[in-house]
Scaffold this active site. Sequence first.
Site, PDB file in Angstrom:
ATOM      1  N   TYR A 123      69.973  19.946 -51.633  1.00  0.00           N
ATOM      2  CA  TYR A 123      70.953  21.000 -51.513  1.00  0.00           C
ATOM      3  C   TYR A 123      70.717  22.358 -51.702  1.00  0.00           C
ATOM      4  O   TYR A 123      71.603  23.177 -51.162  1.00  0.00           O
ATOM      5  CB  TYR A 123      72.155  20.276 -52.269  1.00  0.00           C
ATOM      6  CG  TYR A 123      72.720  18.936 -51.876  1.00  0.00           C
ATOM      7  CD1 TYR A 123      73.420  18.753 -50.647  1.00  0.00           C
ATOM      8  CD2 TYR A 123      72.095  17.694 -52.208  1.00  0.00           C
ATOM      9  CE1 TYR A 123      73.877  17.722 -50.135  1.00  0.00           C
ATOM     10  CE2 TYR A 123      72.571  16.611 -51.893  1.00  0.00           C
ATOM     11  CZ  TYR A 123      73.484  16.545 -50.797  1.00  0.00           C
ATOM     12  OH  TYR A 123      73.948  15.289 -50.235  1.00  0.00           O
ATOM     13  N   ARG A 166      69.886  23.182 -48.435  1.00  0.00           N
ATOM     14  CA  ARG A 166      70.905  23.433 -47.583  1.00  0.00           C
ATOM     15  C   ARG A 166      72.036  24.814 -47.703  1.00  0.00           C
ATOM     16  O   ARG A 166      72.405  25.350 -46.890  1.00  0.00           O
ATOM     17  CB  ARG A 166      71.871  22.105 -47.573  1.00  0.00           C
ATOM     18  CG  ARG A 166      71.073  20.932 -47.398  1.00  0.00           C
ATOM     19  CD  ARG A 166      70.752  20.648 -45.980  1.00  0.00           C
ATOM     20  NE  ARG A 166      69.806  21.127 -45.441  1.00  0.00           N
ATOM     21  CZ  ARG A 166      68.439  20.934 -45.839  1.00  0.00           C
ATOM     22  NH1 ARG A 166      68.164  20.137 -46.547  1.00  0.00           N
ATOM     23  NH2 ARG A 166      67.496  21.907 -45.136  1.00  0.00           N
ATOM     24  N   ASN A 203      82.768  18.943 -43.016  1.00  0.00           N
ATOM     25  CA  ASN A 203      81.743  19.838 -43.151  1.00  0.00           C
ATOM     26  C   ASN A 203      81.682  20.392 -44.707  1.00  0.00           C
ATOM     27  O   ASN A 203      82.573  20.649 -45.027  1.00  0.00           O
ATOM     28  CB  ASN A 203      81.488  20.989 -42.067  1.00  0.00           C
ATOM     29  CG  ASN A 203      81.554  20.390 -40.668  1.00  0.00           C
ATOM     30  OD1 ASN A 203      81.264  19.330 -40.636  1.00  0.00           O
ATOM     31  ND2 ASN A 203      82.125  21.207 -39.834  1.00  0.00           N
ATOM     32  N   VAL A 204      80.559  20.741 -44.845  1.00  0.00           N
ATOM     33  CA  VAL A 204      80.407  21.188 -46.500  1.00  0.00           C
ATOM     34  C   VAL A 204      79.906  22.627 -46.512  1.00  0.00           C
ATOM     35  O   VAL A 204      79.843  23.307 -47.343  1.00  0.00           O
ATOM     36  CB  VAL A 204      79.353  20.406 -47.225  1.00  0.00           C
ATOM     37  CG1 VAL A 204      79.901  19.070 -47.440  1.00  0.00           C
ATOM     38  CG2 VAL A 204      77.812  20.306 -46.692  1.00  0.00           C
ATOM     39  N   HIS A 226      84.740  16.334 -47.930  1.00  0.00           N
ATOM     40  CA  HIS A 226      83.253  15.907 -48.354  1.00  0.00           C
ATOM     41  C   HIS A 226      82.690  16.843 -49.307  1.00  0.00           C
ATOM     42  O   HIS A 226      81.471  16.871 -49.727  1.00  0.00           O
ATOM     43  CB  HIS A 226      82.326  15.530 -47.277  1.00  0.00           C
ATOM     44  CG  HIS A 226      82.948  14.554 -46.407  1.00  0.00           C
ATOM     45  ND1 HIS A 226      82.712  14.142 -45.370  1.00  0.00           N
ATOM     46  CD2 HIS A 226      83.704  13.516 -46.787  1.00  0.00           C
ATOM     47  CE1 HIS A 226      83.087  12.947 -44.582  1.00  0.00           C
ATOM     48  NE2 HIS A 226      83.915  12.692 -45.727  1.00  0.00           N
TER      49      HIS A 226
END
Length: 224
Positions: free
Chosen positions: A53, A56, A87-88, A104
């Site tokens: 993450y 990301r 979407n994050v 999410h």
Amino acid sequence: MKHIVVLTGAGISAESGIKTFRDADGLWEGHDVMEVASPEGFARNPELVLNFYNERRRQLNEVEPNQAHKDLATLENNYKVTIITQNVDDLHERAGSTEVIHLHGELRKIRSTQNENDIKVWEEDLKLGDTCEKGYQLRPHIVWFGEAVPMIEKAVEICYTADILVIIGTSMQVYPAASLIDYVQPNTPIYYIDPKPAMSNNGKVTVIAKSATEGMKEMLNLLS
């Protein structure tokens, strides 16, 4: 002022260069999604998950909102607009949309492993040993497979109020998000934009079988 509710998925962000796992044999950036997007994966290898993450999050600095994101933001000039996204990333917000519900979670936020409501904005890398004020490890503020979707009830309430529903870039196969279409009023017009649409035209749904950016152009013409 009419209320447009927009459901967005990975397809809208893909045009900005954010990779998804929907079309790639269940792999996300080379990882089995269950290794990086489940509580069990985090328990087995927390450092791998945190690093995933972190990458990301850093990627967000390399991408920009595309025209579809921007077109959705400009709808606020004439409509009340609520975006409900799977979407994050933060591309909707960066394009100028002011009301965005993240089903999410969000890459730029983290939370305590002990208290899911202890959420903070986080821009840098998150490492093992980074803890909340009570000493518990921090984790990405992401809804992983097998976890509850805390914003789904609010999303349902919003869908009840929609005068128009727009669906962009989602396979309509991920639940509970895919069930939101069932909560709009019976006569609410629905526009579905996706190059590989999972539903067909009928009296209620207008299918626009195009990418998010091209499909938004067509939808804006239909609304005008």
